[in-house]
Design an enzyme around this catalytic site. Structure first.
Site, PDB file in Angstrom:
ATOM      1  N   GLY A   1      68.676  79.710 -14.262  1.00 27.70           N
ATOM      2  CA  GLY A   1      69.367  78.777 -15.149  1.00 27.70           C
ATOM      3  C   GLY A   1      68.665  78.589 -16.475  1.00 27.70           C
ATOM      4  O   GLY A   1      67.596  79.140 -16.737  1.00 27.70           O
TER       5      GLY A   1
ATOM      6  N   GLY B   1      66.417  77.155 -18.541  1.00 31.65           N
ATOM      7  CA  GLY B   1      65.235  76.308 -18.472  1.00 31.65           C
ATOM      8  C   GLY B   1      64.877  75.662 -19.795  1.00 31.65           C
ATOM      9  O   GLY B   1      64.297  74.580 -19.834  1.00 31.65           O
ATOM     10  N   ARG B   2      65.237  76.323 -20.917  1.00 33.10           N
ATOM     11  CA  ARG B   2      64.987  75.739 -22.229  1.00 33.10           C
ATOM     12  C   ARG B   2      66.118  76.061 -23.200  1.00 33.10           C
ATOM     13  O   ARG B   2      65.932  76.090 -24.409  1.00 33.10           O
ATOM     14  CB  ARG B   2      63.664  76.229 -22.790  1.00 33.10           C
ATOM     15  CG  ARG B   2      63.515  77.726 -22.902  1.00 33.10           C
ATOM     16  CD  ARG B   2      62.212  78.066 -23.578  1.00 33.10           C
ATOM     17  NE  ARG B   2      61.723  79.380 -23.178  1.00 33.10           N
ATOM     18  CZ  ARG B   2      60.514  79.823 -23.456  1.00 33.10           C
ATOM     19  NH1 ARG B   2      59.688  79.069 -24.120  1.00 33.10           N
ATOM     20  NH2 ARG B   2      60.124  81.016 -23.078  1.00 33.10           N
TER      21      ARG B   2
ATOM     22  N   GLY C   1      60.162  73.571 -21.737  1.00 31.46           N
ATOM     23  CA  GLY C   1      61.493  73.766 -22.284  1.00 31.46           C
ATOM     24  C   GLY C   1      61.527  73.990 -23.783  1.00 31.46           C
ATOM     25  O   GLY C   1      62.605  74.122 -24.361  1.00 31.46           O
TER      26      GLY C   1
ATOM     27  N   ARG D   1      71.935  80.051 -31.355  1.00 24.83           N
ATOM     28  CA  ARG D   1      72.430  81.383 -31.004  1.00 24.83           C
ATOM     29  C   ARG D   1      73.937  81.352 -30.785  1.00 24.83           C
ATOM     30  O   ARG D   1      74.474  80.423 -30.184  1.00 24.83           O
ATOM     31  CB  ARG D   1      71.725  81.881 -29.737  1.00 24.83           C
ATOM     32  CG  ARG D   1      72.169  83.272 -29.297  1.00 24.83           C
ATOM     33  CD  ARG D   1      71.265  83.837 -28.228  1.00 24.83           C
ATOM     34  NE  ARG D   1      71.395  83.143 -26.959  1.00 24.83           N
ATOM     35  CZ  ARG D   1      70.576  83.345 -25.915  1.00 24.83           C
ATOM     36  NH1 ARG D   1      69.572  84.195 -26.023  1.00 24.83           N
ATOM     37  NH2 ARG D   1      70.753  82.684 -24.804  1.00 24.83           N
TER      38      ARG D   1
ATOM     39  N   ASP E   1      69.643  88.681 -15.110  1.00 26.26           N
ATOM     40  CA  ASP E   1      70.091  87.517 -15.871  1.00 26.26           C
ATOM     41  C   ASP E   1      70.137  87.800 -17.368  1.00 26.26           C
ATOM     42  O   ASP E   1      70.556  86.942 -18.147  1.00 26.26           O
ATOM     43  CB  ASP E   1      69.192  86.302 -15.590  1.00 26.26           C
ATOM     44  CG  ASP E   1      67.717  86.601 -15.767  1.00 26.26           C
ATOM     45  OD1 ASP E   1      67.198  87.413 -14.988  1.00 26.26           O
ATOM     46  OD2 ASP E   1      67.080  86.032 -16.674  1.00 26.26           O
ATOM     47  N   ASN E   2      69.749  89.016 -17.763  1.00 26.72           N
ATOM     48  CA  ASN E   2      69.844  89.424 -19.165  1.00 26.72           C
ATOM     49  C   ASN E   2      70.863  90.540 -19.365  1.00 26.72           C
ATOM     50  O   ASN E   2      70.801  91.267 -20.362  1.00 26.72           O
ATOM     51  CB  ASN E   2      68.480  89.887 -19.687  1.00 26.72           C
ATOM     52  CG  ASN E   2      67.508  88.724 -19.824  1.00 26.72           C
ATOM     53  OD1 ASN E   2      67.916  87.589 -20.043  1.00 26.72           O
ATOM     54  ND2 ASN E   2      66.230  89.007 -19.687  1.00 26.72           N
TER      55      ASN E   2
ATOM     56  N   ASP F   1      68.821  88.100 -25.235  1.00 30.81           N
ATOM     57  CA  ASP F   1      67.434  87.765 -24.933  1.00 30.81           C
ATOM     58  C   ASP F   1      66.446  88.765 -25.538  1.00 30.81           C
ATOM     59  O   ASP F   1      66.097  89.773 -24.936  1.00 30.81           O
ATOM     60  CB  ASP F   1      67.184  87.644 -23.429  1.00 30.81           C
ATOM     61  CG  ASP F   1      65.884  86.872 -23.149  1.00 30.81           C
ATOM     62  OD1 ASP F   1      65.114  86.662 -24.102  1.00 30.81           O
ATOM     63  OD2 ASP F   1      65.656  86.489 -22.006  1.00 30.81           O
TER      64      ASP F   1
END
EC number: 2.7.7.-
Length: 488
Positions: A92, A94-95, A129, A179, A255-256, A265
């Site tokens: 998830g 995180g930051r 974060g 972003r 996750d990327n 990322d």
């Protein structure tokens, strides 16, 4: 004198409404002393945002998440992922924080998200974060360079210094990156939904992805199979484009890997200097899993994990679903090979109708020579068009095997390559690693000159311009071996 009213910014919350199980409402942390360092004005206008307003206090508030429009629902997104081959069921944001979705003047839905806006419920361990300035500027530079190269990517709208130091190895200045993405759906999103055991959630997520990114799949006999095949095709094309310009992502965890087919990322990323398929720039990739030459193999592996997550939607019985997945995944290698071969033809300026075997042999022999000589990839291909025009061949001197390159050049010239076409696809400027580091080192002291000069070069990569010779040159020998760190 009348004063124009502030612009209306509308952020929808479609993701949070349709998939509430994967969205945790959250707020960004306040920035003690926000200072806008760099703003992507062309992108702002493309999104229908007023750059002058974004430079003001309300705009900076939006760019740091501390002043979101009325009705917006910022959320931290849930996802899972295989990180260096090991599965983590709950990662998830995180930051990061999804502020919401913008509809641009062309009617396209675009995510507006932040990185470095503070700790969320998904933050791991002692993570705060927050983000340091350097990695946020790196993502800004490299993502905008990728966009200018024509490679699908998330975009960078702005970097704002927060005035809050963050502790990494030392105290570093903090920053937030704004972003923009087609969405932030990724293979890890589907892995998370599958791990919950909730097939209805998985189905809703897949239907959401179809509607947002691959609407043609909705009309297919098996929409979820068509979704998988569309993502396979998008990723095959994307990774081929990375390889053609020498881009090393550095952290191709599931996750990327986006469902949209955008690059996401920009952590330990870099561009090749000396050509070597074994090149690794990331400090954390000690085994070379994500080396430059491994990227197509890793992409296929990641897509296999996507198939595993989708199995309940591909067929009623698991064995049948596996057969469907294997058959559909089989499309990756032909699609990648076709994209790579077509790209190499264009980089070499080869004529239409040239026999595939001749073209393949020419490119394969060239790669062998490039590897043996550890030749600078960008300089070689850009300089090659001069040889096509009959100019002396400066890139010949880059090779150790002079007889080998002379023979190759003779075969290539005999095909009458198109130099103008080559210049349209072979960049003069990429984010040279030494110049990226120079810009990042100067920025904390308030010197943004190197950053802006670098951005000027890489956002017009195919147009050779006087005064930018340094940005077209390889790193000096004194730069040494390059290592990047996963600071994003």
């Amino acid at each position: 004198m009348s004063v124009a009213p502030p612009p209306t910014v509308t952020l929808s919350d479609r993701f949070a409404r349709e998939l509430p199980e994967m969205a945790v409402p959250w707020q960004a942390e306040a920035a003690p002393d926000p200072q806008l360092l760099v703003l992507n004005e062309p992108l702002a206008r493309e999104l229908g945002l007023d750059p002058s307003w974004l430079r003001g206090p309300d705009g900076v508030g939006l760019l740091t998440g501390t002043a979101v429009p009325e009705g917006a629902t910022p959320v931290a997104q849930a996802y899972a992922g295989h990180q260096f081959g090991g599965f983590v069921p709950r990662l998830g944001d995180g930051r990061a924080l999804l502020l919401g979705e913008l509809t641009d003047p062309e009617g396209r839905l675009r995510d507006l998200a932040l990185k470095g806006s503070g700790r969320t419920p998904f933050a791991r361990g002692g993570a705060d974060g927050l983000a340091a300035l350097g990695p946020m500027l790196r993502e800004y530079v490299v993502s905008e360079a990728m966009h200018a190269l024509g490679i699908p990517t998330t975009r960078s709208l702005a970097v704002v210094a927060t005035g809050r130091p963050v502790r990494r190895e030392t105290l570093l200045p903090g920053a937030v990156l704004a972003r923009v993405a087609a969405s932030h759906l990724r293979v890890g999103s589907f892995q998370y939904a599958r791990a919950t055991g909730d097939v209805d959630l998985l189905r809703r997520l897949a239907d959401h992805a179809i509607a947002r990114h691959h609407p043609a799949a909705a009309d297919a006999p098996q929409p979820h199979v068509a979704l998988f095949e569309a993502v396979v095709a998008a990723q095959a094309s994307l990774v081929a484009q990375w390889m053609l310009v020498g881009f090393v992502h550095g952290v191709m965890n599931t996750d990327n890997v986006t469902v949209s087919g955008e690059t996401i990322d920009y952590g330990p990323c870099a561009f090749l200097d000396a050509f070597d398929p074994a090149t690794v720039y990331s400090s954390i990739d000690v085994g070379g899993r994500y080396a430059y030459g491994n990227q197509p193999i890793v992409a296929e592996w990641d897509l296999a994990r996507f198939a595993e997550a989708l199995l309940p939607l591909l067929a009623d019985e698991q064995e049948a679903a596996i057969e469907v997945a294997v058959a559909s995944l089989g499309g990756f290698r032909p699609a990648y090979d076709a994209a790579w071969s077509d790209g190499m033809r264009r980089k070499l300026g080869l004529p239409e109708g040239l026999d595939d075997e001749v073209a393949r042999a020419l490119s394969d022999d060239l790669l062998t020579l490039l590897t043996a000589g550890r030749v600078d990839l960008t300089s070689f291909f850009r300089g090659l068009s001069g040889a096509a025009r009959g100019a002396p061949e400066p890139t010949r001197e880059l090779f150790l095997d002079l007889a080998g390159i002379d023979g190759w050049l003779a075969r290539w010239r005999a095909l009458a390559p198109d130099a103008d076409a080559m210049d349209r696809v072979n960049p003069v400027y990429v984010p040279r690693n030494h110049l990226v580091e120079e810009a990042l080192a100067a920025a904390p002291d308030g010197d943004l000159g190197p950053l802006h000069r670098l951005l000027d070069a890489v956002t017009r990569p195919f147009e050779e311009r006087p005064g930018l010779e340094r940005h077209a040159a390889p790193a000096p020998e004194t730069f040494g071996a390059y290592t990047t760190f996963c600071g994003t």
